[in-house]
Scaffold this motif. Structure first.
Motif, PDB file in Angstrom:
ATOM      1  N   PRO A 280       2.361  -3.889   1.827  1.00 27.84           N
ATOM      2  CA  PRO A 280       1.549  -3.718   3.268  1.00 27.84           C
ATOM      3  C   PRO A 280       1.645  -2.316   3.542  1.00 27.84           C
ATOM      4  O   PRO A 280       0.735  -1.849   4.764  1.00 27.84           O
ATOM      5  N   THR A 281       2.466  -1.396   3.104  1.00 23.69           N
ATOM      6  CA  THR A 281       2.145   0.263   3.452  1.00 23.69           C
ATOM      7  C   THR A 281       1.324   0.937   2.512  1.00 23.69           C
ATOM      8  O   THR A 281       1.140   2.161   2.689  1.00 23.69           O
ATOM      9  N   ALA A 282       0.832   0.222   1.556  1.00 22.47           N
ATOM     10  CA  ALA A 282      -0.204   0.919   0.759  1.00 22.47           C
ATOM     11  C   ALA A 282      -1.430   1.564   1.437  1.00 22.47           C
ATOM     12  O   ALA A 282      -1.980   0.633   2.466  1.00 22.47           O
ATOM     13  N   PRO A 283      -1.879   2.610   0.954  1.00 19.90           N
ATOM     14  CA  PRO A 283      -2.790   3.458   1.665  1.00 19.90           C
ATOM     15  C   PRO A 283      -4.298   2.597   1.416  1.00 19.90           C
ATOM     16  O   PRO A 283      -4.321   1.805   0.339  1.00 19.90           O
ATOM     17  N   ALA A 284      -5.182   2.830   2.155  1.00 14.62           N
ATOM     18  CA  ALA A 284      -6.561   2.128   2.022  1.00 14.62           C
ATOM     19  C   ALA A 284      -7.127   2.422   0.673  1.00 14.62           C
ATOM     20  O   ALA A 284      -7.836   1.488   0.074  1.00 14.62           O
ATOM     21  N   GLY A 285      -6.953   3.611   0.265  1.00 16.06           N
ATOM     22  CA  GLY A 285      -7.535   3.961  -0.822  1.00 16.06           C
ATOM     23  C   GLY A 285      -7.018   3.246  -2.276  1.00 16.06           C
ATOM     24  O   GLY A 285      -7.689   3.015  -3.182  1.00 16.06           O
ATOM     25  N   ASN A 286      -5.574   2.919  -2.134  1.00 14.87           N
ATOM     26  CA  ASN A 286      -5.060   2.028  -3.125  1.00 14.87           C
ATOM     27  C   ASN A 286      -5.769   0.572  -3.443  1.00 14.87           C
ATOM     28  O   ASN A 286      -5.986   0.450  -4.221  1.00 14.87           O
ATOM     29  N   LEU A 287      -5.807   0.167  -2.200  1.00 19.86           N
ATOM     30  CA  LEU A 287      -6.196  -1.308  -2.203  1.00 19.86           C
ATOM     31  C   LEU A 287      -7.864  -1.109  -2.691  1.00 19.86           C
ATOM     32  O   LEU A 287      -8.057  -2.150  -3.359  1.00 19.86           O
ATOM     33  N   GLU A 288      -8.644  -0.258  -2.228  1.00 18.53           N
ATOM     34  CA  GLU A 288     -10.048  -0.243  -2.761  1.00 18.53           C
ATOM     35  C   GLU A 288     -10.053   0.059  -4.154  1.00 18.53           C
ATOM     36  O   GLU A 288     -11.005  -0.284  -4.879  1.00 18.53           O
ATOM     37  N   LEU A 289      -9.089   0.847  -4.834  1.00 16.16           N
ATOM     38  CA  LEU A 289      -9.125   1.043  -6.337  1.00 16.16           C
ATOM     39  C   LEU A 289      -9.050  -0.487  -6.975  1.00 16.16           C
ATOM     40  O   LEU A 289      -9.470  -0.407  -7.909  1.00 16.16           O
ATOM     41  N   ASN A 291      -9.945  -3.108  -5.956  1.00 19.49           N
ATOM     42  CA  ASN A 291     -11.519  -3.617  -6.019  1.00 19.49           C
ATOM     43  C   ASN A 291     -12.332  -3.092  -6.853  1.00 19.49           C
ATOM     44  O   ASN A 291     -13.214  -3.776  -7.301  1.00 19.49           O
ATOM     45  N   ARG A 292     -12.103  -1.722  -7.074  1.00 20.67           N
ATOM     46  CA  ARG A 292     -12.818  -1.366  -8.309  1.00 20.67           C
ATOM     47  C   ARG A 292     -12.405  -1.385  -9.650  1.00 20.67           C
ATOM     48  O   ARG A 292     -13.134  -0.894 -10.662  1.00 20.67           O
ATOM     49  N   GLY A 293     -11.403  -2.159  -9.824  1.00 18.75           N
ATOM     50  CA  GLY A 293     -11.148  -2.601 -11.398  1.00 18.75           C
ATOM     51  C   GLY A 293      -9.523  -2.081 -11.644  1.00 18.75           C
ATOM     52  O   GLY A 293      -9.176  -2.340 -12.813  1.00 18.75           O
ATOM     53  N   ALA A 294      -8.769  -1.237 -11.001  1.00 17.00           N
ATOM     54  CA  ALA A 294      -7.439  -1.153 -11.059  1.00 17.00           C
ATOM     55  C   ALA A 294      -6.549  -2.320 -11.047  1.00 17.00           C
ATOM     56  O   ALA A 294      -6.869  -3.276 -10.560  1.00 17.00           O
ATOM     57  N   LEU A 295      -5.452  -2.285 -11.693  1.00 15.12           N
ATOM     58  CA  LEU A 295      -4.450  -3.344 -11.724  1.00 15.12           C
ATOM     59  C   LEU A 295      -3.289  -2.933 -10.460  1.00 15.12           C
ATOM     60  O   LEU A 295      -2.741  -1.852 -10.379  1.00 15.12           O
TER      61      LEU A 295
END
Length: 338
Positions: A280-289, A291-295
């Motif tokens: 819940p506290t992860a920044p938006a960039g983390n969540l979008e990564l 979506n881009r294929g990160a685990l």
């Protein structure tokens, strides 16, 4: 004097600024990566190596290379022997070594994963063999919050307990916290620096770990080079190429070095699997990564679980590399990115 191979001497003269004072040693700009690659390939076609540019046959060789580079430019670079000697003596006094990509101790991981983007030279201090051990790359913001830094410290501790090397950029924030966590627990760390290797090589808080063979610094830029954004971006691919897996602790969305370095890997180089801190506290960039294929980072709680993550599935390896995508910070483009 710092003892280096004859090949490394030639590559230094052709590609390095040789900063011996407050400025670079001359007005002739060193060859970029793409320029050096073309020159090296042409030499190979002729059955020659860069060392032939240091011998009595130099003028003949320069003539053969005239279609690639003006002989006058190459002569100006090759005639910097005195500056090179000064630089090598300065670096050697601080325990700094230089490797060209044909040297035995040059990290094979860089050659195999980066291919034509492999840096012609790396500078470093510390145990060279540590560069071949793999490990976990940990990257993130210089301005990470306390929760991110707490997780980073715990990852460093767990890596040390699991005998896994931490690989990072040495910058304040996530990078430095991960390295310090591993070293404090008796583990090992590699710092891929964007500037001032000459200072950190003799820093009191680093020397014991360097002497113990647990800390190695490397850099793509002259040991005396000052920080610029371009150099910081250029090192990203090196961090990932040395690692078996990577963890992005905190990333801005669509901006910043952490974001661009991770995206470059997901879209192009694919050197290793990339995990990202979620929650819940992860920044938006983390969540979008994600979506881009990160685990998502599985948050292992003990050494066994940690090693399992490091030995886990490597989905990126099954995807074809896309070498047609533009580099965000290609080594051949030696201008700062803003």
């Amino acid at each position: 004097m710092n003892s280096i191979s004859e090949t490394s001497q030639a590559v230094l003269l052709l590609t390095a600024p040789l900063i011996t004072g407050n400025s670079e040693s001359g007005e002739t700009s060193p060859l970029s990566l793409s320029q050096y690659n073309k020159l090296e390939r042409r030499l190979a076609e002729l059955g020659l190596t860069p060392t032939n540019l240091l011998g009595p046959e130099r003028n003949n060789v320069l003539g053969e290379l005239a279609s690639l580079q003006p002989p006058e430019r190459l002569e100006n670079l090759l005639d910097r022997g005195f500056q090179m000697t000064q630089a090598l003596e300065k670096w050697g006094a601080r325990g700094i070594w230089v490797l060209s990509r044909t040297d035995d101790h040059y990290p094979a991981r860089l050659r195999s994963k980066l291919t034509d983007h492999t840096p012609p030279l790396i500078y470093g201090c510390g145990e060279k063999t540590l560069l071949e051990n793999g490990g976990l790359a940990v990257v993130g913001s210089r301005r990470a919050d306390e929760e991110s830094l707490a997780l980073t410290t715990s990852v460093g501790y767990l890596a040390a307990e699991s005998e896994i090397t931490i690989i990072s950029g040495g910058a304040k924030g996530v990078d430095r916290t991960a390295m310090q966590g591993a070293l404090e627990q008796g583990g090992a760390a590699i710092g891929v620096l964007a500037d001032q290797l000459i200072r950190l090589a003799i820093a009191p808080d680093c020397r014991d770990a360097i002497m113990d063979g647990r800390l190695t610094f490397i850099s793509l830029v002259d040991p005396s080079a000052q920080f610029n954004v371009g150099n910081a971006m250029q090192r990203n691919k090196i961090i990932y190429a040395l690692a078996d897996a990577a963890l992005v602790v905190s990333s801005d969305l669509e901006k910043g070095g952490t974001w661009n370095g991770a995206l470059e890997q997901l879209n192009r180089f694919r050197c290793c699997p990339i995990y990202v801190r979620v929650g819940p506290t992860a920044p938006a960039g983390n969540l979008e990564l994600i979506n881009r294929g990160a685990l998502p980072w599985p948050e292992p709680e003990n050494s066994r679980a940690f090693r399992s993550v490091m030995a886990g599935p490597k989905p990126l390896e099954s995807q074809p590399r896309n070498d047609d995508l533009p580099l965000f910070a290609g080594f051949e483009d030696q201008e700062p990115h803003t």
